[in-house]
Scaffold this active site. Structure first.
Site, PDB file in Angstrom:
ATOM      1  N   HIS A 115       0.841  -1.193   0.000  1.00  0.00           N
ATOM      2  CA  HIS A 115       0.000   0.000   0.000  1.00  0.00           C
ATOM      3  C   HIS A 115       0.879   1.246   0.000  1.00  0.00           C
ATOM      4  O   HIS A 115       2.026   1.206   0.447  1.00  0.00           O
ATOM      5  CB  HIS A 115      -0.923  -0.014   1.223  1.00  0.00           C
ATOM      6  CG  HIS A 115      -1.781  -1.231   1.280  1.00  0.00           C
ATOM      7  ND1 HIS A 115      -2.967  -1.338   0.576  1.00  0.00           N
ATOM      8  CD2 HIS A 115      -1.621  -2.408   1.915  1.00  0.00           C
ATOM      9  CE1 HIS A 115      -3.497  -2.525   0.794  1.00  0.00           C
ATOM     10  NE2 HIS A 115      -2.700  -3.198   1.609  1.00  0.00           N
ATOM     11  N   LYS A 166      14.363  -7.631   0.719  1.00  0.00           N
ATOM     12  CA  LYS A 166      15.287  -7.375  -0.394  1.00  0.00           C
ATOM     13  C   LYS A 166      15.622  -8.711  -1.041  1.00  0.00           C
ATOM     14  O   LYS A 166      15.579  -9.760  -0.393  1.00  0.00           O
ATOM     15  CB  LYS A 166      16.565  -6.715   0.104  1.00  0.00           C
ATOM     16  CG  LYS A 166      16.345  -5.297   0.607  1.00  0.00           C
ATOM     17  CD  LYS A 166      17.662  -4.642   0.950  1.00  0.00           C
ATOM     18  CE  LYS A 166      17.455  -3.179   1.198  1.00  0.00           C
ATOM     19  NZ  LYS A 166      17.349  -2.758   2.552  1.00  0.00           N
ATOM     20  N   ARG A 180      19.140 -10.684   6.625  1.00  0.00           N
ATOM     21  CA  ARG A 180      20.477 -10.296   6.161  1.00  0.00           C
ATOM     22  C   ARG A 180      21.308 -11.558   5.966  1.00  0.00           C
ATOM     23  O   ARG A 180      21.016 -12.611   6.528  1.00  0.00           O
ATOM     24  CB  ARG A 180      21.136  -9.328   7.124  1.00  0.00           C
ATOM     25  CG  ARG A 180      21.424  -9.918   8.482  1.00  0.00           C
ATOM     26  CD  ARG A 180      21.916  -8.868   9.476  1.00  0.00           C
ATOM     27  NE  ARG A 180      22.410  -9.449  10.686  1.00  0.00           N
ATOM     28  CZ  ARG A 180      21.707 -10.121  11.581  1.00  0.00           C
ATOM     29  NH1 ARG A 180      20.420 -10.325  11.383  1.00  0.00           N
ATOM     30  NH2 ARG A 180      22.255 -10.612  12.663  1.00  0.00           N
TER      31      ARG A 180
END
Length: 185
Positions: A115, A166, A180
């Site tokens: 959103h 990511k 990570r």
């Protein structure tokens, strides 16, 4: 030039209104199929895979344990030997492409939906969806969350509870919030 439908906008990773009647109907279809699958007795799970196969965009060989939920189903593309343990949720406003020999532990959430950060736009009900790609031979641990737009490379391992915001390189182990690199595999 005709204006794009909300579904066309969704599939093009543009802002769209999920409250659109066509998208609501598509989600209701997926919810109905998932409900049917989730209510099957254990001795009919093989039949359940046939039920889900009709929902997905593409499948090869797969096994999904109930409870399973998705938004649309038609944006889910599964490779060979896919396995999802109990409690898997795939929010597939955009394509979710999963390679061969992928395993999901219990409680994995894969979400293409997001959103706007701006409250004014968000309050109007606007949403976007960004594709997720998961390579071959990936293992995603219990309770991990894969967020919109992420690509996970071949042979990667996502630790339990990780929040992947990511892309993840091939042959790596990631963990944590946000996830990570822990080590190369």
């Amino acid at each position: 030039m005709t204006e794009k439908t909300e579904k066309q906008k969704m599939l093009a990773a543009e802002a769209y209104f999920p409250s659109n009647k066509q998208l609501q109907a598509d989600r209701m279809n997926a919810k109905t199929i998932c409900h049917h699958f989730n209510q099957l007795p254990p001795n009919q799970f093989k039949q359940g895979m046939k039920v889900l196969k009709e929902l997905f965009g593409r499948t090869q060989s797969f096994w999904i344990e109930p409870q399973f939920y998705c938004d649309y189903g038609y944006n889910i593309y599964l490779g060979k030997q896919f396995y999802a343990n109990h409690g898997c949720v795939i929010l597939d406003g955009a394509p979710v492409t999963i390679g061969d020999d992928v395993m999901l532990a219990p409680g994995v959430l894969i979400s293409t939906a997001t959103h706007p950060l701006e409250a004014e736009k968000r309050n109007k009900g606007i949403e976007t969806a960004h594709a997720i790609t998961i390579g071959n031979s990936v293992w995603i641990g219990m309770g991990a969350k894969i967020l919109p737009g992420v690509t996970i490379g071949d042979n990667a391992v996502i630790a339990a509870g990780a929040v992947v915001n990511k892309s993840v390189a091939a042959n790596t182990l990631v963990a944590g919030v946000p996830a990570r690199l822990i080590k190369l595999l």
